[in-house]
Design a protein around this motif. Structure first.
Motif, short mmCIF file in Angstrom:
data_model
loop_
_atom_site.label_atom_id
_atom_site.label_comp_id
_atom_site.label_asym_id
_atom_site.label_seq_id
_atom_site.Cartn_x
_atom_site.Cartn_y
_atom_site.Cartn_z
N ALA B 43 0.82 -1.21 0.00
CA ALA B 43 0.00 0.00 0.00
C ALA B 43 0.86 1.26 0.00
O ALA B 43 0.39 2.32 -0.37
N TRP B 46 0.95 3.48 -3.00
CA TRP B 46 -0.25 4.25 -3.36
C TRP B 46 0.03 5.74 -3.15
O TRP B 46 -0.03 6.52 -4.08
N ASP B 117 -4.07 -1.59 1.74
CA ASP B 117 -3.97 -2.72 0.83
C ASP B 117 -5.05 -3.74 1.18
O ASP B 117 -5.30 -4.00 2.35
N ARG B 120 -8.79 -2.00 -1.70
CA ARG B 120 -8.73 -1.10 -2.85
C ARG B 120 -9.95 -1.18 -3.76
O ARG B 120 -10.35 -0.20 -4.34
N ARG B 121 -10.47 -2.36 -3.91
CA ARG B 121 -11.50 -2.51 -4.95
C ARG B 121 -12.92 -2.38 -4.39
O ARG B 121 -13.87 -2.82 -5.00
N ALA B 125 -12.05 4.43 -2.08
CA ALA B 125 -11.25 5.59 -2.49
C ALA B 125 -12.13 6.60 -3.22
O ALA B 125 -12.05 7.81 -2.98
#
Lengths: 208, 170
Positions: B43, B46, B117, B120-121, B125
Protein backbone atom coordinates in the motif's frame (compact mmCIF):
# COMPACT_ATOMS: atom_id res chain seq x y z
CA UNK A 1 -3.75 13.68 25.32
CA UNK A 2 -0.46 11.78 25.26
CA UNK A 3 0.08 8.03 24.63
CA UNK A 4 0.76 7.55 28.35
CA UNK A 5 -2.15 6.13 30.37
CA UNK A 6 -3.59 8.56 32.92
CA UNK A 7 -4.02 5.85 35.52
CA UNK A 8 -3.76 2.10 35.89
CA UNK A 9 -3.57 -0.55 38.58
CA UNK A 10 -1.60 -3.64 39.49
CA UNK A 11 -2.59 -6.26 42.08
CA UNK A 12 -2.01 -4.11 45.15
CA UNK A 13 -1.19 -0.66 43.77
CA UNK A 14 -2.86 2.18 41.96
CA UNK A 15 -0.94 4.63 39.76
CA UNK A 16 -2.14 8.17 39.07
CA UNK A 17 -0.63 10.67 36.67
CA UNK A 18 1.45 13.09 38.73
CA UNK A 19 0.00 16.50 37.90
CA UNK A 20 -1.51 19.48 39.67
CA UNK A 21 -5.05 18.18 39.07
CA UNK A 22 -4.35 14.83 40.70
CA UNK A 23 -2.60 15.87 43.87
CA UNK A 24 -2.69 18.67 46.38
CA UNK A 25 0.78 20.17 46.32
CA UNK A 26 0.82 20.55 50.12
CA UNK A 27 0.01 16.86 50.55
CA UNK A 28 2.77 15.97 48.11
CA UNK A 29 5.16 18.32 49.86
CA UNK A 30 4.58 16.40 53.12
CA UNK A 31 6.34 13.40 51.60
CA UNK A 32 9.07 15.45 49.93
CA UNK A 33 9.95 17.86 52.73
CA UNK A 34 13.20 17.42 54.68
CA UNK A 35 13.02 15.12 57.69
CA UNK A 36 14.86 12.07 58.92
CA UNK A 37 12.97 9.81 56.53
CA UNK A 38 13.55 11.77 53.33
CA UNK A 39 17.19 12.28 54.29
CA UNK A 40 17.46 8.50 54.54
CA UNK A 41 15.54 7.79 51.34
CA UNK A 42 17.56 10.23 49.27
CA UNK A 43 20.94 8.87 50.35
CA UNK A 44 20.99 6.85 47.15
CA UNK A 45 18.59 8.94 45.06
CA UNK A 46 19.35 11.58 42.43
CA UNK A 47 17.23 14.17 44.25
CA UNK A 48 17.31 15.95 47.58
CA UNK A 49 14.46 16.70 50.01
CA UNK A 50 12.52 19.72 48.78
CA UNK A 51 12.96 22.66 51.10
CA UNK A 52 9.75 24.57 50.36
CA UNK A 53 6.34 23.88 48.89
CA UNK A 54 7.34 26.01 45.92
CA UNK A 55 10.12 23.54 45.12
CA UNK A 56 7.55 20.75 45.21
CA UNK A 57 5.18 22.77 42.97
CA UNK A 58 8.05 23.29 40.52
CA UNK A 59 8.67 19.56 40.57
CA UNK A 60 5.02 18.97 39.58
CA UNK A 61 5.43 21.56 36.78
CA UNK A 62 8.46 19.63 35.59
CA UNK A 63 6.47 16.37 35.66
CA UNK A 64 3.68 17.90 33.57
CA UNK A 65 5.95 19.60 31.03
CA UNK A 66 8.02 16.47 30.50
CA UNK A 67 4.92 14.39 29.95
CA UNK A 68 3.57 16.83 27.34
CA UNK A 69 6.94 16.67 25.58
CA UNK A 70 6.92 12.87 25.57
CA UNK A 71 9.98 12.65 27.79
CA UNK A 72 8.47 10.80 30.70
CA UNK A 73 5.35 9.63 32.49
CA UNK A 74 5.50 10.25 36.26
CA UNK A 75 2.95 8.57 38.54
CA UNK A 76 1.94 8.68 42.17
CA UNK A 77 1.92 5.20 43.67
CA UNK A 78 -0.87 4.46 46.16
CA UNK A 79 -1.68 1.13 47.85
CA UNK A 80 -5.12 -0.17 46.91
CA UNK A 81 -7.93 -1.03 49.28
CA UNK A 82 -7.03 -3.86 51.64
CA UNK A 83 -3.38 -2.81 51.85
CA UNK A 84 -1.91 -1.23 54.94
CA UNK A 85 -1.85 2.51 54.18
CA UNK A 86 -4.42 2.23 51.39
CA UNK A 87 -4.88 5.47 49.48
CA UNK A 88 -1.76 7.13 50.86
CA UNK A 89 1.07 8.34 48.68
CA UNK A 90 3.53 5.45 48.98
CA UNK A 91 5.98 6.94 46.52
CA UNK A 92 6.54 8.15 43.00
CA UNK A 93 7.54 6.22 39.89
CA UNK A 94 8.52 7.39 36.43
CA UNK A 95 8.78 5.84 33.02
CA UNK A 96 11.34 7.91 31.16
CA UNK A 97 11.20 7.53 27.37
CA UNK A 98 14.14 7.85 25.00
CA UNK A 99 12.18 7.39 21.78
CA UNK A 100 15.23 7.56 19.51
CA UNK A 101 16.81 4.71 21.42
CA UNK A 102 13.44 2.91 21.70
CA UNK A 103 14.21 2.69 25.39
CA UNK A 104 12.25 3.28 28.59
CA UNK A 105 14.02 3.85 31.88
CA UNK A 106 12.31 3.01 35.16
CA UNK A 107 12.58 5.02 38.34
CA UNK A 108 10.98 4.63 41.75
CA UNK A 109 11.22 5.80 45.29
CA UNK A 110 9.01 4.61 48.16
CA UNK A 111 8.45 5.93 51.66
CA UNK A 112 10.15 3.70 54.20
CA UNK A 113 7.00 2.24 55.70
CA UNK A 114 6.19 0.78 52.29
CA UNK A 115 9.54 -0.94 51.87
CA UNK A 116 9.81 -4.71 52.05
CA UNK A 117 6.41 -5.42 50.50
CA UNK A 118 7.59 -6.24 47.00
CA UNK A 119 5.99 -3.06 45.64
CA UNK A 120 9.04 -2.23 43.51
CA UNK A 121 8.78 -5.47 41.53
CA UNK A 122 5.02 -5.22 41.19
CA UNK A 123 5.29 -1.65 39.91
CA UNK A 124 8.15 -2.65 37.56
CA UNK A 125 5.94 -5.34 36.02
CA UNK A 126 3.20 -2.79 35.36
CA UNK A 127 5.51 -0.17 33.83
CA UNK A 128 7.39 -2.71 31.73
CA UNK A 129 4.12 -3.94 30.27
CA UNK A 130 3.23 -0.34 29.31
CA UNK A 131 6.67 0.23 27.78
CA UNK A 132 6.57 -2.88 25.62
CA UNK A 133 2.92 -3.60 24.94
CA UNK A 134 1.45 -0.11 24.87
CA UNK A 135 4.32 2.17 23.79
CA UNK A 136 5.96 -0.51 21.60
CA UNK A 137 9.46 0.28 22.88
CA UNK A 138 12.28 -2.25 22.56
CA UNK A 139 14.29 -1.98 25.74
CA UNK A 140 13.69 -1.21 29.40
CA UNK A 141 16.62 -0.07 31.51
CA UNK A 142 17.02 0.57 35.21
CA UNK A 143 19.94 1.95 37.22
CA UNK A 144 20.78 2.00 40.87
CA UNK A 145 23.49 3.92 42.61
CA UNK A 146 26.57 1.95 43.61
CA UNK A 147 26.17 0.84 47.21
CA UNK A 148 22.34 0.90 47.21
CA UNK A 149 21.94 -2.72 48.21
CA UNK A 150 18.20 -2.63 48.84
CA UNK A 151 17.49 -1.35 45.34
CA UNK A 152 20.05 -3.78 43.95
CA UNK A 153 18.17 -6.74 45.43
CA UNK A 154 14.76 -5.52 44.27
CA UNK A 155 16.05 -4.79 40.76
CA UNK A 156 17.97 -8.06 40.40
CA UNK A 157 14.85 -9.95 41.35
CA UNK A 158 12.58 -8.48 38.70
CA UNK A 159 15.25 -8.21 36.00
CA UNK A 160 15.84 -11.93 36.49
CA UNK A 161 12.11 -12.67 36.48
CA UNK A 162 11.71 -10.93 33.11
CA UNK A 163 14.78 -12.55 31.56
CA UNK A 164 16.95 -9.41 31.49
CA UNK A 165 20.61 -8.89 32.26
CA UNK A 166 23.09 -6.87 34.27
CA UNK A 167 24.90 -4.56 31.84
CA UNK A 168 27.64 -3.19 34.06
CA UNK A 169 28.97 -0.33 36.10
CA UNK A 170 28.53 3.19 34.74
CA UNK A 171 31.30 5.19 36.30
CA UNK A 172 30.70 8.85 37.17
CA UNK A 173 27.09 8.47 36.03
CA UNK A 174 25.12 10.50 38.53
CA UNK A 175 26.02 14.07 39.42
CA UNK A 176 25.22 14.98 43.05
CA UNK A 177 26.00 18.71 43.05
CA UNK A 178 24.58 19.25 46.54
CA UNK A 179 27.13 16.78 47.88
CA UNK A 180 29.89 17.96 45.56
CA UNK A 181 30.46 14.54 44.03
CA UNK A 182 29.54 12.26 41.12
CA UNK A 183 28.38 8.73 41.86
CA UNK A 184 28.72 5.43 40.01
CA UNK A 185 25.63 3.50 38.92
CA UNK A 186 24.82 -0.06 37.89
CA UNK A 187 22.69 -0.61 34.82
CA UNK A 188 20.35 -3.47 33.99
CA UNK A 189 18.25 -4.00 30.85
CA UNK A 190 15.40 -6.18 29.61
CA UNK A 191 14.55 -6.49 25.92
CA UNK A 192 11.01 -6.83 24.63
CA UNK A 193 11.83 -10.34 23.38
CA UNK A 194 13.22 -11.39 26.75
CA UNK A 195 10.14 -10.00 28.46
CA UNK A 196 7.67 -11.77 26.16
CA UNK A 197 9.55 -15.03 26.40
CA UNK A 198 9.61 -14.82 30.20
CA UNK A 199 5.87 -14.11 30.29
CA UNK A 200 5.12 -16.95 27.87
CA UNK A 201 7.45 -19.48 29.47
CA UNK A 202 6.24 -19.17 32.99
CA UNK A 203 2.76 -17.75 32.57
CA UNK A 204 3.74 -15.73 35.62
CA UNK A 205 1.40 -13.01 36.63
CA UNK A 206 2.97 -9.62 36.40
CA UNK A 207 2.80 -8.98 40.09
CA UNK A 208 5.62 -9.59 42.60
CA UNK B 1 -15.95 31.50 11.36
CA UNK B 2 -14.31 29.10 13.77
CA UNK B 3 -12.26 26.22 12.48
CA UNK B 4 -14.77 23.94 14.17
CA UNK B 5 -17.61 25.29 12.05
CA UNK B 6 -15.48 25.34 8.92
CA UNK B 7 -14.50 21.70 8.95
CA UNK B 8 -16.97 19.07 10.09
CA UNK B 9 -15.87 16.55 12.70
CA UNK B 10 -17.59 13.52 11.23
CA UNK B 11 -19.08 12.65 7.86
CA UNK B 12 -20.71 9.55 6.48
CA UNK B 13 -20.74 8.13 2.99
CA UNK B 14 -22.55 5.04 1.79
CA UNK B 15 -19.91 2.64 3.06
CA UNK B 16 -17.61 4.81 5.13
CA UNK B 17 -17.44 6.95 8.22
CA UNK B 18 -15.02 9.85 8.08
CA UNK B 19 -13.60 10.99 11.40
CA UNK B 20 -11.60 14.20 11.46
CA UNK B 21 -8.14 13.42 12.77
CA UNK B 22 -7.53 15.17 16.07
CA UNK B 23 -6.46 14.07 19.51
CA UNK B 24 -9.98 12.98 20.48
CA UNK B 25 -10.50 11.05 17.27
CA UNK B 26 -8.19 8.13 17.67
CA UNK B 27 -6.26 6.13 20.18
CA UNK B 28 -2.67 6.89 19.21
CA UNK B 29 -1.67 3.25 19.47
CA UNK B 30 -4.41 2.31 16.98
CA UNK B 31 -3.11 4.91 14.52
CA UNK B 32 0.44 3.65 15.01
CA UNK B 33 -0.68 0.07 14.37
CA UNK B 34 -2.62 1.10 11.29
CA UNK B 35 0.46 2.72 9.77
CA UNK B 36 2.64 -0.24 10.76
CA UNK B 37 0.24 -2.50 8.85
CA UNK B 38 0.74 -0.23 5.86
CA UNK B 39 4.49 -0.61 5.98
CA UNK B 40 4.14 -4.36 5.69
CA UNK B 41 2.05 -4.18 2.54
CA UNK B 42 2.47 -2.72 -0.92
CA UNK B 43 0.00 0.00 0.00
CA UNK B 44 3.00 2.25 0.44
CA UNK B 45 3.23 2.75 -3.30
CA UNK B 46 -0.25 4.25 -3.36
CA UNK B 47 0.82 7.45 -1.66
CA UNK B 48 4.14 7.70 0.11
CA UNK B 49 3.29 7.20 3.77
CA UNK B 50 5.67 5.19 5.88
CA UNK B 51 5.16 3.56 9.25
CA UNK B 52 5.66 5.68 12.33
CA UNK B 53 9.00 5.05 13.97
CA UNK B 54 7.52 5.37 17.46
CA UNK B 55 4.19 5.77 19.20
CA UNK B 56 5.29 9.29 20.09
CA UNK B 57 5.70 10.11 16.38
CA UNK B 58 2.08 9.03 15.86
CA UNK B 59 1.06 11.34 18.70
CA UNK B 60 2.91 14.27 17.10
CA UNK B 61 1.32 13.47 13.75
CA UNK B 62 -2.11 13.85 15.34
CA UNK B 63 -1.11 17.15 16.97
CA UNK B 64 0.12 18.43 13.59
CA UNK B 65 -3.16 17.44 11.94
CA UNK B 66 -5.04 19.23 14.70
CA UNK B 67 -2.96 22.40 14.23
CA UNK B 68 -3.52 22.26 10.51
CA UNK B 69 -7.28 22.32 10.69
CA UNK B 70 -7.23 24.88 13.49
CA UNK B 71 -5.19 27.11 11.18
CA UNK B 72 -7.70 26.32 8.38
CA UNK B 73 -4.95 24.96 6.17
CA UNK B 74 -6.54 21.60 5.64
CA UNK B 75 -8.01 18.55 7.19
CA UNK B 76 -7.36 14.86 7.31
CA UNK B 77 -10.06 12.28 7.93
CA UNK B 78 -9.66 8.72 9.07
CA UNK B 79 -11.81 6.35 7.06
CA UNK B 80 -13.52 3.56 8.94
CA UNK B 81 -16.26 1.15 8.02
CA UNK B 82 -17.99 1.67 11.35
CA UNK B 83 -20.52 4.40 12.04
CA UNK B 84 -18.80 7.67 12.99
CA UNK B 85 -17.09 6.92 16.26
CA UNK B 86 -16.20 9.12 19.18
CA UNK B 87 -12.79 7.53 19.23
CA UNK B 88 -11.21 5.02 16.89
CA UNK B 89 -9.55 2.39 19.06
CA UNK B 90 -9.10 -0.54 16.70
CA UNK B 91 -6.53 -0.26 13.91
CA UNK B 92 -8.36 -2.99 12.01
CA UNK B 93 -11.38 -0.76 11.44
CA UNK B 94 -9.30 1.93 9.67
CA UNK B 95 -9.30 1.43 5.91
CA UNK B 96 -7.47 4.61 4.98
CA UNK B 97 -7.33 8.37 5.13
CA UNK B 98 -8.43 11.27 2.96
CA UNK B 99 -6.66 14.56 3.15
CA UNK B 100 -7.76 17.93 1.86
CA UNK B 101 -5.21 20.76 1.73
CA UNK B 102 -6.57 24.21 1.02
CA UNK B 103 -4.73 27.02 -0.70
CA UNK B 104 -7.29 29.73 -0.17
CA UNK B 105 -5.54 32.46 -2.14
CA UNK B 106 -5.38 30.22 -5.22
CA UNK B 107 -8.98 28.99 -4.63
CA UNK B 108 -7.57 25.49 -4.90
CA UNK B 109 -7.51 22.37 -2.79
CA UNK B 110 -5.52 19.20 -3.22
CA UNK B 111 -6.93 15.83 -2.31
CA UNK B 112 -4.99 12.75 -1.25
CA UNK B 113 -6.62 9.43 -0.64
CA UNK B 114 -4.84 6.49 0.93
CA UNK B 115 -6.57 3.14 1.11
CA UNK B 116 -5.18 0.16 2.94
CA UNK B 117 -3.97 -2.72 0.83
CA UNK B 118 -6.73 -5.28 0.45
CA UNK B 119 -9.50 -2.65 0.53
CA UNK B 120 -8.73 -1.10 -2.85
CA UNK B 121 -11.50 -2.51 -4.95
CA UNK B 122 -14.33 -1.70 -2.60
CA UNK B 123 -14.99 1.76 -4.03
CA UNK B 124 -13.76 3.31 -0.78
CA UNK B 125 -11.25 5.59 -2.49
CA UNK B 126 -13.85 6.99 -4.86
CA UNK B 127 -16.35 7.59 -2.08
CA UNK B 128 -13.75 9.33 0.07
CA UNK B 129 -12.55 11.46 -2.83
CA UNK B 130 -16.11 12.44 -3.76
CA UNK B 131 -16.64 13.70 -0.27
CA UNK B 132 -13.43 15.68 -0.36
CA UNK B 133 -14.51 17.20 -3.68
CA UNK B 134 -17.87 18.09 -2.20
CA UNK B 135 -16.15 19.79 0.74
CA UNK B 136 -13.90 21.76 -1.61
CA UNK B 137 -16.57 22.83 -4.09
CA UNK B 138 -19.89 22.84 -2.26
CA UNK B 139 -18.82 23.82 1.23
CA UNK B 140 -15.74 25.95 0.62
CA UNK B 141 -16.73 27.20 -2.84
CA UNK B 142 -13.24 26.72 -4.24
CA UNK B 143 -12.54 26.79 -7.98
CA UNK B 144 -10.25 23.81 -8.52
CA UNK B 145 -9.13 20.57 -6.95
CA UNK B 146 -5.83 18.86 -7.75
CA UNK B 147 -4.81 15.24 -7.37
CA UNK B 148 -1.17 14.16 -7.34
CA UNK B 149 0.38 10.75 -7.64
CA UNK B 150 3.97 9.64 -7.55
CA UNK B 151 5.59 8.94 -10.93
CA UNK B 152 5.46 5.21 -11.55
CA UNK B 153 2.67 4.64 -9.04
CA UNK B 154 0.26 2.96 -11.44
CA UNK B 155 -2.65 2.21 -9.09
CA UNK B 156 -2.65 5.82 -7.92
CA UNK B 157 -2.48 7.09 -11.50
CA UNK B 158 -5.38 4.86 -12.53
CA UNK B 159 -7.43 6.14 -9.61
CA UNK B 160 -6.65 9.79 -10.40
CA UNK B 161 -7.55 9.26 -14.06
CA UNK B 162 -10.79 7.53 -13.13
CA UNK B 163 -11.78 10.35 -10.82
CA UNK B 164 -10.82 13.12 -13.23
CA UNK B 165 -12.77 11.44 -16.01
CA UNK B 166 -15.82 10.91 -13.80
CA UNK B 167 -15.94 14.60 -12.93
CA UNK B 168 -14.96 16.04 -16.31
CA UNK B 169 -11.53 17.30 -15.27
CA UNK B 170 -8.21 17.10 -17.02
Amino acid sequence: MTPFPDEFVSDRLRYERLCHDAVDVFALHEVYSPDEETEDITTYMPWDPRQTVVETAEFVDWCEAGREAGEHAPYLVRPREGEDGAGEIAGVTRLECDWERRTAMLELWLRKRFWGRGYSGERAGALIEIAFEHLDLELVSVNHQDGNDLSKRAIEKYVDRFGGQYDGLLRNWGPRPAEGRVVDAHRYTITREQYRKAIDDSSIDRGP
Amino acid sequence: MSAEALLPRTLSTEQLALRRLDSDAVDVRALYDYRSAFADSDALDWVAESAFETVWEAHEFVLDAEDRWREREGVRYLLTTDPPLDEVTDAETVVGTVDLSCEWDRRTASVRVTIRDGERRSGFATEAAEHALSLAFDRFDLDAVTLDHAVGNDPARAFAEHLVEAFGGQ
